[in-house]
Design an enzyme around this catalytic site. Structure first.
Site, PDB file in Angstrom:
ATOM      1  N   ASP A 243       0.920  -1.367   0.096  1.00 47.77           N
ATOM      2  CA  ASP A 243       0.077   0.082  -0.078  1.00 47.77           C
ATOM      3  C   ASP A 243       0.890   1.142  -0.086  1.00 47.77           C
ATOM      4  O   ASP A 243       2.043   1.161   0.137  1.00 47.77           O
ATOM      5  CB  ASP A 243      -0.907   0.108   1.189  1.00 47.77           C
ATOM      6  CG  ASP A 243      -2.107   0.888   0.946  1.00 47.77           C
ATOM      7  OD1 ASP A 243      -2.158   1.719   0.142  1.00 47.77           O
ATOM      8  OD2 ASP A 243      -3.039   0.724   1.739  1.00 47.77           O
TER       9      ASP A 243
HETATM   10  C1  BGC Z   1      -4.951   3.195   0.335  1.00 50.90           C
HETATM   11  C2  BGC Z   1      -4.943   2.529  -0.975  1.00 50.90           C
HETATM   12  C3  BGC Z   1      -4.783   3.366  -2.211  1.00 50.90           C
HETATM   13  C4  BGC Z   1      -3.516   3.861  -2.028  1.00 50.90           C
HETATM   14  C5  BGC Z   1      -3.207   4.966  -3.145  1.00 50.90           C
HETATM   15  C6  BGC Z   1      -3.662   4.069   0.317  1.00 50.90           C
HETATM   16  O1  BGC Z   1      -3.812   5.068   1.360  1.00 50.90           O
HETATM   17  O2  BGC Z   1      -4.892   2.477   1.479  1.00 50.90           O
HETATM   18  O3  BGC Z   1      -5.973   1.792  -0.984  1.00 50.90           O
HETATM   19  O4  BGC Z   1      -4.793   2.607  -3.513  1.00 50.90           O
HETATM   20  O5  BGC Z   1      -3.620   4.972  -0.781  1.00 50.90           O
HETATM   21  O6  BGC Z   1      -4.125   6.072  -3.198  1.00 50.90           O
END
Ligand code: BGC
Length: 852
Positions: A243
């Protein structure tokens, strides 16, 4: 011509296989250590690193899951906003999930992305989970089925899915550091199940790890989850990415199986770090090669080698998407109450409707990375106007205020240190101890202008000269240690590092609020100081640890506290029917913050509004737009309740279609609505012991209806429940076998008849449960199959549902396999978890095991 093109040419001339797949060993043999290191980390927020020398292209990804947002969090181009996954889950419609997947692929292409960051599949563990809306259900089977079809639709169109967040990511509170302690049975039977199903059935191209720790080990460095379960046991062949900011180590994550650190430039996988880890032997080059190979394979699957171009972003608002979203949004709506068949309203006879509450708000999606700048933002008011024209009187009244953060303290009547309108902001960065002053206007009161790497202090000053006497609410929130003084008097202060950095960044953190009296003509010297020594690493992600900031808001007390209910009551009294629109704006249900309770915002104001409206008009209908259950203290007072979820960009149209009977609601609850938050099995363990960063999944497998089945009195509306404008009858239930001698599926056949007067759809649900005294603790029953049927009045359809032997199994910790015990199991045909039509027995003669 690039070297790889040259190579292809040579291959072609030799008549050899030129498929890109065959190039991977060659590419690996050509890559330098530096280049390999660069491939296993992002280049920037959304792309991977290319190696032009070898013709290796870059690839772009985009959030996900209910739209393709493109590369801007805010201010970018518009995108189609599809229903949130909880809404899709309520449709119980596999084909619809597939169609939405396909359309999402078309959207992703308009944003130049080859991989979408979705679906989110973590089970809803507690109604307070901030990201529940983004995910499907409390039931892993329903989530696994619909996620699989979404993925199949998406990937069929050549766009990769990224199933997320692997694993055990059911809360936002301290999401970077919380250790989710979960037993092996609950882990396998509930939390890993949707991933397992989707990976085996739909083969997603990528998996995104979660931020949290799972049983003591960070998800991104979790050998057990990434290597043993995902790759060895489930046979996953795709790429694992972290993530955003969720890579926590260099060698540990590489050795555990995390292929790609996102975003870039990397915090951990710098070329230097990776090279020294190889030199010191912490990482073997063969292991590094596996990570690189996964990246190259993703590029191949995505077709990037064949076409290096990343097209520029476009906003294409397709009429066919508008139609699909409108239909899908309506299909997911769940009619919870419909006394005296008040719904559907007959638009040819109704004369006046009070549109109260959030009628003029677009509630199509939740907050955080799943939010989309929608092509269209259809509000209920707009949709009602469109569909009713001028023949029906619409009486609008806001009735309640639910703003979460006060508007930013604007530049009006504020002067900076040079007497120019605005504030003066001084930021000192680590690398620039003498950073000069920079002047900016009101927007400096938000985080962004000084959310820069290495910032250690920020001081903002301004002189406020109000033109009238006024009492204002002031609100303050910050990252880092901070204080706010007015005329040298301390008004707000925060001595510790921020509790929830992410929520702050998303603008959803709770703020401290105070009343302050200002006099006309007086000068008020405002000074805000904010500094960060060293943010405790465990509190934050590597991205946010580089930031400091604050938010300062104000609002006139007279506006803030105005009683808006009398005008709403008046509108309700003047109208034949009153509809109160309630729910959550993205600030109230969002990534980065869990809900504090299960109540509607704010401080009971919407509940009071509903009660007052219902008292004024007995024909009061409530339309609730939330992604999670709410408490309904007013339920007995209102005539009808429609759960609308977050239905996407056509929100108002989808709601109007159901209210006026254009669409007969066929949605069923994908989550139980308990009566009170204290009824939840997770009540005492959510969000856990935050001082020690630990949450115990003490309820084990008894999540959602698996718990409430034994406590039906605590249920307001059960899992699988939903009314219709027509009625149905189930008959002729038969099983293909009454005893099982080996691993074989059981067939259930039955007839469903539409016994009412309008077309409609019914979801037949099959649950299974052990009818014998078991040595292990088992839920009474679990969902093992479902089918949605659409029927005309009087029509009967035969339904066949196959129950896999897997659904009789539990995770046997001792053996490390799925076990099916001998004994009799009940197969229940139901229309909700508490409404079983028929239950028939099937006996397993000899116990058997299934490999994971
Ligand atoms: C989230 C993800 C997301 C990523 C990119 C993170 O904070 O948990 O689900 O895809 O950011 O925006």
């Amino acid at each position: 011509m690039s070297p790889s093109d040259r190579l292809h040419k040579v291959y072609r001339s030799l008549g050899t296989d030129t498929s890109p797949q065959s190039d991977i060993p060659y590419l690996l043999s050509q890559l330098t250590l530096d280049e390999k290191a660069s491939l296993i980390a992002g280049a920037d927020l959304w792309t991977t690193n290319p190696i032009p020398r070898l013709g290796i292209p870059k690839l772009k990804v985009s959030d996900g899951p209910n739209g393709a947002r493109g590369d801007q969090f805010e201010g970018g181009l518009t995108s189609a906003c599809f229903p949130a996954s909880v809404s899709l889950a309520a449709s119980f419609d596999r084909k619809l999930a597939e169609k939405i997947g396909q359309s999402l692929a078309e959207e992703a292409k308009t944003k130049g992305a080859r991989v979408l960051l979705g679906p989110t599949v973590c089970p809803h563990r507690d109604p307070r989970g901030g990201r529940n809306f983004e995910s499907f259900s409390e039931d892993p089977y329903l989530a696994g089925e619909l996620a699989s079809h979404y993925i199949m639709g998406l990937q069929r169109e050549g766009i990769g899915a990224t199933i997320k967040h692997y694993a055990v990511n059911e809360q936002e509170t301290r999401r970077f550091s919380i250790d989710a302690r979960v037993g092996q049975r609950a882990l396998r039977e509930i939390y890993l199940k949707p991933f397992e199903m989707a990976i085996k059935k739909a083969d997603p191209w990528a998996v995104m790890t979660s931020y949290n720790i799972v049983n003591g080990v960070h998800a991104d460095a979790n050998q057990f989850l990434l290597s043993k379960v995902l790759r060895e046991q489930w046979g996953f062949k795709g790429l694992v990415m972290s993530d955003w900011g969720g890579t926590n180590s260099i060698s540990q994550s590489i050795n555990a199986g995390l292929d790609l650190e996102m975003p870039g430039p990397p915090v951990h996988r710098t070329r230097q770090n990776v090279t020294s880890a190889i030199q010191s032997g912490e990482i073997l080059e063969t292991t590094l090669n596996k990570r690189v190979e996964a990246v190259l394979r993703l590029l191949q699957r995505a077709g990037s080698f064949d076409n290096h171009e990343i097209p520029s972003e476009q906003a294409i608002d397709r009429p066919e998407h508008q139609r699909l979203i409108r239909k899908a949004g309506a299909e997911g709506m769940v009619l919870l109450k419909n006394e005296k068949k008040i719904l559907p309203l007959d638009k040819s006879t109704v004369k006046s409707i009070a549109m109260i509450g959030l009628a003029k708000q677009y509630l199509g999606h939740g907050g955080g990375s799943a939010s989309v700048k929608s092509h269209r933002k259809i509000t209920p008011y707009q949709a009602f106007e469109d569909c009713l024209g001028s023949s029906v009187e619409l009486n609008y009244a806001q009735g309640a205020r639910i703003i979460k953060s006060l508007p930013v303290f604007g530049a009006d009547n504020v002067f900076d240190d040079d007497g120019v309108p605005g504030f003066t902001l001084r930021v000192t960065r680590r690398s620039d101890k003498d950073g000069g002053p920079s002047v900016s206007n009101s927007s400096t009161a938000q985080l962004k202008p000084f959310a820069c790497p290495g910032a250690v202090t920020a001081v903002m000053t301004g002189t406020y000269r109000p033109s009238v006497d006024c009492v204002e609410y002031l609100a303050f929130g910050c990252i880092g240690k901070a204080k706010l003084c007015i005329n040298e008097e301390m008004v707000f202060s925060q001595a510790d590092d921020s509790v929830d950095v992410m929520a702050f960044m998303l603008g959803t953190a709770a703020e401290e609020t105070k009343l302050y009296e200002f006099s006309a003509g007086q000068e008020y010297r405002i000074r805000i100081e904010c500094h960060v020594d060293e943010l405790a690493k465990k509190d934050v992600s590597p991205i946010s640890s580089k930031m400091i900031g604050f938010r300062f808001g104000k609002m006139l007390q007279s506006d803030h506290d105005a009683d808006l209910i009398p005008a709403a009551v008046d509108a309700a009294k003047r109208s034949e029917v009153a509809i109160v629109f309630v729910g959550h704006t993205p600030a109230w249900e969002t990534e980065g913050a869990d809900r504090q309770n299960m109540d509607l915002p704010k401080d009971g104001s919407l509940d009071r509004l509903i009660a007052a409206t219902a008292q004024a008009n007995p024909k009061t209908i409530v339309v609730n737009s939330t992604g999670s259950p709410i408490t309904m203290p007013w339920l007995s007072q209102v005539a009808a309740v429609l759960q609308a979820w977050f239905p996407g960009q056509e929100a108002g149209h989808s709601i109007a279609d159901v209210i006026f009977g254009v669409t007969n609601p066929g949605g069923k609850l994908p989550v139980t609505f308990p009566r009170a938050i204290t009824d939840c099995p997770t009540y005492a363990n959510f969000p856990g012991d935050i001082n020690n960063d630990r949450v115990e999944y003490a309820e084990g497998t008894f999540v959602g209806y698996r718990h409430y089945d034994s406590l039906p009195d605590s249920v307001l509306f059960p899992f699988g429940f939903g009314l219709s404008y027509t009625s149905f009858e189930i008959s002729g239930v038969e099983l293909s076998a009454t005893s099982l001698t080996g691993v074989q599926p059981v067939g259930v056949t039955l007839d469903v008849k539409n016994t009412g007067t309008v077309p409609g759809s019914q979801v037949v649900q099959i649950y299974v449960g052990a009818a014998f005294v078991s040595e292990i603790d088992r839920p009474k029953k679990t969902l093992a199959g479902f089918e949605k049927v659409h029927l005309s009045p009087g029509e009967t359809q035969k339904v066949q549902i196959e129950i896999s032997p897997q659904s009789l199994a539990y995770w046997n910790q001792d053996r490390g396999t799925w076990s099916v015990d001998a004994g009799t199991y009940m197969i229940s045909v139901a229309t909700s978890s508490l409404d079983v039509s028929v239950a028939l027995p099937v006996t397993v003669v000899t116990p058997f095991q299934l490999e994971p």
